[in-house]
Design an enzyme around this catalytic site. Structure first.
Site, short mmCIF file in Angstrom:
data_model
loop_
_atom_site.label_atom_id
_atom_site.label_comp_id
_atom_site.label_asym_id
_atom_site.label_seq_id
_atom_site.Cartn_x
_atom_site.Cartn_y
_atom_site.Cartn_z
CD GLU A 34 0.14 -1.21 3.13
OE1 GLU A 34 0.64 -1.18 4.27
OE2 GLU A 34 0.03 -2.25 2.48
CG ASP A 43 9.82 14.51 -4.39
OD1 ASP A 43 9.75 15.73 -4.70
OD2 ASP A 43 10.87 13.88 -4.48
#
Length: 170
Positions: A34, A43
């Site tokens: 996950e 980012d």
């Protein structure tokens, strides 16, 4: 943040397979499946990223990546990291120590690693001090990030481990 039992078990299973395999297990599973980002995102420093930290002009921003594609990108991305670490570290290291350095260098870049005081500490024989120094590398975009602090704590634990029993806390 402590290393999860799931990740610890993956790393212990990877023992004996080599530092590259351990690093791939760590990078591909530090937060479980996950944690893998199948859709590209920017980012904290504004760099387009996908999968397990892959960056580059080859990222298709509208694409949904598969597990297989992410694994292939990680394998290719780790090759220059491995080459840099292996050529620059002049002292013998265990598999977990080397894997921690591969993970760290993958994250900060080969240039940052090659000019770091951490590398100087390693080559001077201060492995424990170099492993502790990983905790200093927690800034991105001029800010301290909890995610980087967690990652460095896990890399530090792996760097200080001499064998699978050390990871298990035995």
């Amino acid at each position: 943040m402590a290393m999860s039992n799931s990740l610890r078990n993956k790393l212990m299973t990877a023992a004996g397979s080599g530092a590259m395999f351990i690093a791939m297990a760590f990078l591909g599973g530090k937060e479980g499946v996950e944690g893998r980002q199948y859709t590209p995102y920017q980012d904290v420093a504004g760099v387009w990223t996908v999968c397990d930290g892959h960056t580059g002009s080859d990222i298709v921003q509208s694409k949904q990546y598969t597990d297989r594609e992410c694994n292939q990108l990680l394998s290719v991305d780790l090759q220059p990291v491995k080459k840099t670490v292996d050529s620059m570290v002049k002292i013998p290291l265990g598999e977990y120590q080397r894997a921690a350095l591969y993970s760290f260098t993958y994250n900060v870049g080969t240039r940052a690693f090659s000019t770091s005081t951490l590398l100087k500490q390693l080559n001077a024989g201060d492995v424990k001090g170099a492993c502790q120094a990983l905790r200093h590398w927690v800034y991105a975009g001029g800010q301290k990030w909890r995610g980087l602090m967690n990652r460095r704590d896990m890399e530090r634990s792996m760097c200080l481990a001499e064998n699978a029993d050390d990871l298990a806390g035995k």
